[in-house]
Scaffold this motif. Sequence first.
Motif, PDB file in Angstrom:
ATOM      1  N   LEU A 106     -42.159  28.215-138.012  1.00 52.81           N
ATOM      2  CA  LEU A 106     -42.308  27.913-136.591  1.00 52.81           C
ATOM      3  C   LEU A 106     -42.092  29.200-135.805  1.00 52.81           C
ATOM      4  O   LEU A 106     -41.073  29.863-135.971  1.00 52.81           O
ATOM      5  N   HIS A 113     -45.716  27.996-130.588  1.00 49.98           N
ATOM      6  CA  HIS A 113     -45.568  27.499-129.213  1.00 49.98           C
ATOM      7  C   HIS A 113     -45.382  28.688-128.281  1.00 49.98           C
ATOM      8  O   HIS A 113     -44.543  29.559-128.526  1.00 49.98           O
ATOM      9  N   ARG A 165     -46.563  26.704-137.299  1.00 57.66           N
ATOM     10  CA  ARG A 165     -46.628  26.052-135.998  1.00 57.66           C
ATOM     11  C   ARG A 165     -46.258  27.101-134.956  1.00 57.66           C
ATOM     12  O   ARG A 165     -45.364  27.911-135.190  1.00 57.66           O
TER      13      ARG A 165
END
Length: 219
Positions: free
Chosen positions: A161, A193, A191
């Motif tokens: 992440l 973000h 992932r």
Amino acid sequence: MLDGPRLPPRSGRPATALVVLLHGYGADGRDLIDLGEYWAPLLPDAAFVSPHAPEPLAVAPVGRQWFGYVERDDRERWTGVQSAHAALDGFLDAELARLGLPGSRLALVGFSQGTMMALHTGLRRKVAPAGIVGFSGIHVLPPERAMEAFDAEIVARPPVLLVHGDLDQIVPPIALPRAVESLETRGIAVRAHLSNGLGHGIDRTGLSLAGNFLSEVFA
């Protein structure tokens, strides 16, 4: 041997997982250890440790560095992660042995320079960690002529992440898609973000995403 602040499992039971928090350039282990308190409700049986980086900060009388970071270019980063790898890798082995845990029950969480180390060392562990979280960092790559050897070194492919601020002026936000592409090219599930309005730091959204990610990979 590296050392730093530790938090035992909130449950009071023996640890079933280990989260290692790797601070950024100029900080020390105390900078991130409170993340363990924040995530403890989600990870009650996890132990946390935040080691001080191996070198005193070269440009100031306080703080630590995983490696010298003056030029802040690709060459310096590549030389640096290589030089600090053995100390971090040995520390991870020692902490797992102290807790009686296998390498698969390890997660690495890094911030900035700590993210560089988490990715470099985590992908070279003989036993893949459960997961890696990187805030505001870079996946450090070697010179093109060394890429074949670099790829051969990547023997662990844990889920990753990555979280970055769109206003980061220290590590530009373009580092996030570049890291995603680099990792996915090498067969690693990522992932990502991008946090709106965030500079070089960690916000509540990132903390929440990381806590849920860690809970998932340790489940």
